[in-house]
Scaffold this active site. Sequence first.
Site, short mmCIF file in Angstrom:
data_model
loop_
_atom_site.label_atom_id
_atom_site.label_comp_id
_atom_site.label_asym_id
_atom_site.label_seq_id
_atom_site.Cartn_x
_atom_site.Cartn_y
_atom_site.Cartn_z
N SER A 292 1.13 -1.14 0.16
CA SER A 292 -0.20 0.14 -0.16
C SER A 292 0.65 1.30 0.01
CB SER A 292 -0.89 0.08 1.20
OG SER A 292 -1.39 1.24 1.58
N TYR B 4 -1.74 -1.03 11.04
CA TYR B 4 -1.99 -1.59 9.54
C TYR B 4 -0.75 -1.43 8.42
CZ TYR B 4 -3.61 -1.81 4.74
OH TYR B 4 -3.52 -2.15 3.29
N LYS C 288 2.33 -3.88 6.56
CA LYS C 288 2.60 -4.08 5.22
C LYS C 288 3.90 -3.76 5.14
CE LYS C 288 -1.65 -4.45 3.29
NZ LYS C 288 -1.60 -5.79 2.84
#
Length: 332
Positions: free
Chosen positions: A124, A148, A152
């Site tokens: 992302s 989050y 990643k």
Amino acid sequence: MKILVTGGCGYIGSHTVVELLDENYEVVIVDNLCNSKKDVVDKIKTITGKDVKFYEEDVCDKKALQKIFKENKIDAVIHFAGLKAVGESVAEPLRYYRNNLDSTLTLLEIMAEHKCYKIVFSSSATVYGAPKSLPIKEDFPLHTTNPYGSTKLMIEQILKDLYIADSNWSIAILRYFNPIGAHASGLIGENPNGIPNNLMPYIIKVATKELPYLNVFGNNYDTKDGTGVRDYIHVVDLAKGHLKAIDKVIKDKGVDCYNLGTGKGYSVLEIVKTFEKVNNIKIDYKITEARPGDIAACYADPTYAKDKLNWEATLDIKKMCEDSYNYAKKQK
Ligand code: NAD
Ligand code: WQD
């Protein structure tokens, strides 16, 4: 060629499965349906007229993955499965670290056991944090601001370490910007539970009169109209990027990162105006406080993906707004 798609019932996964089937790949989906519904599998079959094998299993479940790899000769994996809500990850970090890291580690271990070394991973633009300048290139410093995003970044590091340890691996890390839109059939799209966090799903709820107005988070940013600017990309363009990434991992060993964005930034108010115009509907909004943690602007330099993957986005912001609403209306 048989591709295992983890999280294939989800928003980006389902669109990618459609593109894979259209290009005559065989597809196996594994999804535990924690953020999707099983009927997506039938919708994929309706759109493509092709069959797809589906396992309702958790990617963290080693035995289940063993079974899938034993029953299917998998050539490559596209790994979408993961939890993705930023705010939720701040409130429930352990669930996010457990799910996103455990699923990836389990998957990689089982892949190695079965000598399947080709993987495309969903990363992302969040890994760039607040970028030092724009547009964002792949070699910019990486920095995350929530659990989050940290999952990643950690997974990117795991994948890089894996290639250092074993050069059999072929790994494409795709850093998505802001996916919106839906398949032109209106059969698959994004349909989050509850009150949406992201802009387009929220606009949709205002359009369908489930919410009274959009809160525009701040109009004092140093941007064209003061509202936040993002690189919105049509989910079908994004899905097609995965096919190019599959071509790449099949052809070349190594590990590399690619921005998947359009390279164009649109403000919140530009999105609202475009949505209103193409769908002939009024979207009421109120300017409210900026959302904590938001950055003013974020858009990709997509040149590297064009050069190395031979991919670029083709669908414009009008099509994104039109297809998003078309899908929403069909859910009624
Ligand atoms: P999504 O929630 O619609 O799809 C993810 C799918 O994975 C869901 O169907 C869910 O049920 C499944 N899943 C989650 N954990 C699982 C597990 N342990 N085992 C099996 N299945 C599991 O999300 P999406 O928008 O399609 O995103 C796909 C991927 O792309 C995610 O990894 C996400 O972090 C990443 N990503 C998304 C965006 C975005 O804005 N949508 C942006 C950048 C990156
Ligand atoms: C876009 C713009 C908001 C909602 C998030 C994740 C990121 C990635 C994509 C997964 C911003 C404004 C929004 C609203 C608003 N996901 N906005 N009112 O924050 O760029 O990125 O999704 O990897 O990690 O952080 O997307 O859609 O939430 O916001 O004004 O109700 O819309 O301030 O400028 P964001 P978004």
